[in-house]
Write an enzyme that holds these catalytic residues in place. Structure first.
Site, PDB file in Angstrom:
ATOM      1  N   SER A 151       0.838  -1.182   0.000  1.00  0.00           N
ATOM      2  CA  SER A 151       0.000   0.000   0.000  1.00  0.00           C
ATOM      3  C   SER A 151       0.883   1.245   0.000  1.00  0.00           C
ATOM      4  CB  SER A 151      -0.897   0.002   1.238  1.00  0.00           C
ATOM      5  OG  SER A 151      -1.656   1.180   1.293  1.00  0.00           O
ATOM      6  N   GLY A 152       0.629   2.142  -0.937  1.00  0.00           N
ATOM      7  CA  GLY A 152       1.425   3.352  -1.056  1.00  0.00           C
ATOM      8  C   GLY A 152       2.558   3.241  -2.059  1.00  0.00           C
ATOM      9  N   THR A 201      -2.255   2.190  -7.871  1.00  0.00           N
ATOM     10  CA  THR A 201      -3.417   2.871  -8.460  1.00  0.00           C
ATOM     11  C   THR A 201      -2.993   3.845  -9.543  1.00  0.00           C
ATOM     12  OG1 THR A 201      -4.630   2.650  -6.376  1.00  0.00           O
ATOM     13  CG2 THR A 201      -5.415   4.296  -7.945  1.00  0.00           C
ATOM     14  N   ASN A 237      -0.710   5.898   2.788  1.00  0.00           N
ATOM     15  CA  ASN A 237      -1.070   6.329   1.437  1.00  0.00           C
ATOM     16  C   ASN A 237      -2.285   7.239   1.530  1.00  0.00           C
ATOM     17  OD1 ASN A 237      -1.524   6.606  -1.270  1.00  0.00           O
ATOM     18  ND2 ASN A 237      -1.936   4.448  -1.679  1.00  0.00           N
ATOM     19  N   SER A 264      -5.339   5.345  -0.814  1.00  0.00           N
ATOM     20  CA  SER A 264      -5.177   3.890  -0.777  1.00  0.00           C
ATOM     21  C   SER A 264      -6.455   3.194  -1.233  1.00  0.00           C
ATOM     22  CB  SER A 264      -4.827   3.449   0.652  1.00  0.00           C
ATOM     23  OG  SER A 264      -4.735   2.045   0.721  1.00  0.00           O
ATOM     24  N   SER A 265      -6.310   2.236  -2.120  1.00  0.00           N
ATOM     25  CA  SER A 265      -7.461   1.447  -2.561  1.00  0.00           C
ATOM     26  C   SER A 265      -7.840   0.476  -1.454  1.00  0.00           C
ATOM     27  CB  SER A 265      -7.126   0.670  -3.840  1.00  0.00           C
ATOM     28  OG  SER A 265      -6.841   1.544  -4.902  1.00  0.00           O
ATOM     29  N   GLY A 297      -1.932  -4.278  -1.812  1.00  0.00           N
ATOM     30  CA  GLY A 297      -0.648  -4.949  -1.602  1.00  0.00           C
ATOM     31  C   GLY A 297      -0.556  -5.577  -0.229  1.00  0.00           C
ATOM     32  N   GLU A 314       0.105  -6.180   3.494  1.00  0.00           N
ATOM     33  CA  GLU A 314      -0.027  -5.229   4.603  1.00  0.00           C
ATOM     34  C   GLU A 314       0.452  -5.859   5.907  1.00  0.00           C
ATOM     35  OE1 GLU A 314      -3.729  -2.418   3.082  1.00  0.00           O
ATOM     36  OE2 GLU A 314      -4.006  -3.752   4.807  1.00  0.00           O
TER      37      GLU A 314
END
Length: 972
Positions: A118-119, A123, A168, A171-172, A395, A397
């Protein structure tokens, strides 16, 4: 203008190539490729020079720069379009273009898998790929509309599915797989989106420093005053419990109000009606009001503290207020046919409230995705289609406190890593072994053992979790952990406080368990696992939602759900099934990989943390992938495909090679000058070691295309001209046919007309002497015309010429009239040219003759004093005078005048002499007689000289009173 563009392109190209001097742009070219530190150092060098992209063969490694580098403009799109993969520096556009061209030219479905923490920029990478596909594909009005829908779907999904986390800002919080459908020309026709595991717990709870989903803040800050009033909201995010828990209602550099306008504009592009848009915002606002429902407790029973929020919810969703109030504070339980209504305590009421919010938001999100799919669906074109898949999923985590959501996310990443291993490592080795190619064996970690630990039937973590959720009795998170320790406690990748050694127990609590993932060890707290897996929504709340008049809520909470007795699958089982389907989809396509790496945890643009990057390099499997690329062959194709594509480069294989494909490929590679170490001949495929060799071949093929295009053009032009010639020949034949037909018809008509004319002429000739009728009318007319033409050519030239052309029967009367007229005309012409002296002499001589014949005229009219009718008068005339009457109008006038004037009758010999004179002299005499009435019966001799003078001088002054009117008019 053109010169400046050229200079700009040259500068940009030089700048791009100059960057390659910093580090290597393909890790395959790294000298110490086995050393992880060398790998990280190469990434760091390029990152410091803003070179964020690096290749590992066909895998793209991307490092998040946390700033805008200005490398995604239109000129970059044009530069990477239709260019070989290694021809330009690494770029996300290069992998997008290569996948797009392979899909279009080879008609094979492609898939781009984007993975990372994440980050790390997943995306953004997916958005850039969509941007490139939209810019590089075929342009048409309808196609542009599809592109707009594909691009504008991102802001909508990000608003409802993304949120700010501590790692992020965008973040999705859900997994997304998008299939883009293309036609044979490479134009996008539509798309389809699959969503996975929305983090709905974020709706009701956010960690410090984090936010709820973007749409809540965008709605509150961006809606106009009228809309806020309609939704019973205020422009203060801090007033709403579901928005203020993280104490971070704003994001640096993000304008929520402007983003709300972007979302509204995007909704109109993807075919949202005003009613659907209003219903969507009403549901979002109602969730905020649900979060503000507080409860107090009296005698163990929950009581609603803020009924105003309940009233606002009911108005927004259109459901009965009393039903919703009861559903929030009571629960109906059915047991053995009996129905019991049980009041809820405060904690249970808060749980029911939060469960309602999560359920409403999750179902709204699923409806939104389905609405997008309906808008993106291709409803018109048919025919050959290809797909481009794009996977953007959360991603790996590892947080301080990891719960059920992190367990599912990391399980998904384990499955993706397993797919990556199967497609790039395991299948690579197996294919080499199957083809008889000797190469260095690569040892790699196969994470299938971890996937089995999680998903194995009856023995995996998910199976144990489902059993605890479904078994009767008081199942809790602790009993789940106990059963987990009993079932998988001996697994080498599982640890808990009970089964761990003393050293490990120091880092574990009793309510935790640890899984050794391929990316590292992750410790999970079992608190909330059962509730989140069950995802229970009380039946009373479902019933209240089914009574809603909101068109979206009514659709997402159908009445049939209340009557169904089947227990729905747990969240973990649903996620497991959806992942299995996703793996099948990805396995059916040719994959391309983008591995995203975040350089630090602080979201700083110039900081590169070797430890954090090294950890990501390890769990992304980048070193194993590099070793495979260096030990093996970068390119392999079946002999038939390779020969079919490149046969034009060798005279021995062009245009059609008749032998075996393997022999043809061998001749081809020998002709191209491949070195022995550059390739290997397998059993069914050709293996090429380095990409450089392949792209040199591809460049030669591109050059050869010009010659092939010339040949194809020549053949096509010949075919086209021949086809055009045959069409013209056919057209000329057809025109000639119709022309001959037309001329033949005209000739036939002409001949028929001639036959009729001849037939009519012959019949007219036969009946020429008969009275004129229909049969001889035309012939007689022709005879008359011919006679007149002949007569005109043979008319007499003088008065003395008595000749006259003989006339046919039909022209005799006309001939006589014409002869008389012509003679008179000749006489008049003759008289006109006589001189005055000659006229006087002739007149004098003729008067002398007439004087001797006066007695005849006087005798002729003796006793004729009364005027009688002409027919009776004619009966009284002697036969001689009757004949004279028929001589003409002048003679009739003479006789009548003698009768009316009561003149004595002239002797017959005198009249004969008179009427034998030429008409001119007869006229002179008679006009001299016309003036006799002035004498009234006098028998004196006429003064002929006076009469002649009067005639020639045209004097008329002394006769009008004594001469009757009839004779004056005749004279004039």
């Amino acid at each position: 203008m053109g010169t400046s563009c050229y200079v700009a392109e040259e500068i940009m190209e030089n700048a791009l190539h100059a960057r390659d001097r910093v580090g290597v742009q393909d890790f395959v070219l790294l000298e110490d490729y086995r050393n992880e530190k060398s790998f990280i150092e190469n990434l760091k060098k390029r990152f410091k020079e803003n070179l964020i992209y690096t290749y590992i063969g066909s895998v793209l490694v991307s490092v998040n720069p946390y700033k805008d580098l200005g490398i995604y403009q239109k000129e970059y799109v044009d530069q990477y379009r239709n260019v070989n993969f290694y021809e330009l520096p690494p770029h996300v556009f290069a992998i997008a273009d290569t996948a797009y061209r392979f899909m279009r030219e080879e008609c094979r479905d492609q898939c781009i898998l984007i993975s990372g923490e994440s980050g790390a920029g997943k995306t953004e990478a997916s958005k850039k790929i969509l941007q490139y596909l939209a810019a590089a594909s075929y342009h048409a009005t309808q196609v542009e509309h599809v592109k707009d829908k594909l691009l504008t779907s991102n802001p909508v999904l990000e608003a409802f599915g993304n949120a700010k986390t501590n790692r992020n800002d965008n973040s999705s919080r859900f997994g997304k797989y998008m299939d883009i459908e293309f036609n044979f020309m490479g134009a996008p026709l539509g798309g389809h989106i699959l969503n996975y595991l929305l983090e709905k717990s974020r709706v009701v709870h956010q960690n410090p420093g984090e936010r709820n989903f973007h749409i809540f803040y965008q709605l509150v800050m961006g809606a106009d005053d009228n809309l806020l009033q309609k939704l019973f909201l205020q422009r203060e995010p801090e007033l709403y419990y579901y928005m203020n828990q993280g104490n971070s209602t704003t994001v640096y550099g993000v304008d929520d109000a402007a983003q709300f306008q972007v979302v509204k504009s995007a909704l109109s592009v993807i075919d949202f009606t005003e009613e659907e848009e209003e219903a969507l915002f009403m549901i979002t606002a109602s969730i905020l009001h649900v979060g503000n429902i507080g409860f107090s407790e009296e005698n163990g029973q929950a009581i609603i503290a803020q009924e105003k929020s309940v009233s606002s919810i009911c108005k927004l969703l259109g459901c009965p207020e009393d039903v919703l109030k009861d559903a929030l504070t009571h629960r109906t339980i059915e047991a053995r046919g009996d129905t019991v209504v049980s009041p809820l305590n405060r904690d249970q009421a808060i749980y029911a409230r939060d469960a309602l919010s999560k359920a409403v938001y999750e179902r709204q999100f699923k409806w939104l995705v389905q609405k997008l799919n309906n808008s993106l669906e291709n409803k018109s074109e048919s025919g050959r289609r290809t797909l481009m898949g794009l996977l953007d999923i959360y991603g790996f985590e590892i947080f301080q406190n990891n719960s059920f959501e992190q367990f599912c996310i990391n399980y998904c990443n384990e499955k993706l890593q397993q797919l990556f291993i199967e497609l790039t490592l395991k299948l690579e080795q197996e294919e080499y072994r199957r083809e008889g190619i000797e190469w260095e064996t690569i040892e790699y970690f196969n994470n299938k053992i971890i996937c089995d630990l999680i998903e194995k039937q009856h023995k995996g973590v998910i199976s144990v979790l489902d059993e605890e959720c479904l078994r009767p009795g008081d199942a809790t998170d602790v009993t789940f952990l106990d059963k987990l320790e009993t079932t998988v406690g001996t697994h080498p990748h599982f640890l808990s406080y009970k089964v761990a050694d003393n050293k490990t127990k120091k880092s574990l609590y009793r309510e935790e368990f640890r899984l050794k993932h391929y990316a590292g060890d992750v410790t999970y707290k079992v608190e909330g696992f059962l509730d989140k897996n069950n995802d229970l929504l009380y039946r009373d709340l479902k019933k209240a939602m089914t009574k809603s008049s909101n068109l979206i809520t009514k659709c997402t909470f159908p009445d049939c759900e209340l009557t169904s007795k089947k227990r729905p699958d747990t969240v973990a089982t649903q996620f497991k099934k959806s992942l299995s389907q996703l793996m099948d989809i990805l396995m059916s396509k040719e994959p391309w990989y983008i591995r995203c790496i975040k350089p630090n945890d602080n979201k700083l643009s110039a900081q590169f943390d070797d430890t954090i990057v090294g950890h990501q390099v390890k769990y992304l499997g980048l070193m194993e992938n590099l070793r495979v690329r260096r030990a093996g062959f970068a390119y392999r194709r079946p002999y038939e495909d390779f020969l079919k594509r490149y046969k034009c480069l060798c005279p021995s294989t062009w245009p059609d090679y008749q032998g075996n494909a393997i022999d043809g490929v061998e001749k081809l590679v020998n002709h191209l000058g491949y070195k022995s170490d550059d390739y290997r001949m397998g059993k069914t495929k050709l293996f090429i070691r380095l990409p450089r060799t392949l792209f040199e071949t591809e460049d030669a093929f591109e050059q050869k295309k010009h010659d092939l295009a010339t040949i194809i053009q020549a053949k096509f032009h010949g075919y086209s001209q021949k086809k055009k010639f045959l069409q013209m020949k056919m057209a000329a034949t057809l025109i000639a046919c119709y022309c001959r037909r037309y001329l033949a018809k005209k000739l036939l008509e002409k001949r028929r007309w001639a036959v009729k004319v001849i037939h009519r002429f012959i019949k007219g000739f036969i009946t020429r002497n008969e009275p004129e009728n229909e049969e001889n009318k035309h012939f007689v007319q022709c005879v008359k015309a011919e006679y007149l033409r002949r007569l005109a050519q043979n008319l007499p030239k003088s008065v003395l010429d008595k000749s006259w052309a003989p006339a046919p029967v039909s022209c005799r009367k006309a001939s006589e009239l014409l002869q008389d007229m012509h003679r008179k005309w000749l006489a008049r012409k003759y008289c006109k040219f006589i001189s005055a002296e000659s006229k006087a002499q002739a007149l004098s001589h003729r008067l002398k003759v007439l004087a001797s014949r006066q007695e005849i005229c006087l005798h002729l009219f003796v006793g004729r004093l009364n005027v009688i009718p002409v027919n009776l008068y004619l009966q009284t005339l002697p036969h001689f005078l009757l004949n004279l009457w028929n001589l003409g109008r002048l003679t009739r006038t003479l006789i009548t005048c003698f009768h009316l004037l009561n003149l004595p009758c002239l002797p017959i010999p005198y009249l004969r002499t008179l009427f034998g004179l030429p008409w001119f002299f007869r006229t002179l005499f008679l006009r001299g007689q016309f003036f006799i009435p002035s004498l009234h019966g006098s028998n004196s001799v006429l003064d002929q000289k006076v009469v002649a003078d009067d005639l020639f001088k045209n004097k008329k002054q002394s006769y009008s009173q004594s001469v009757p009117k009839l004779f004056v008019e005749n004279r004039l």
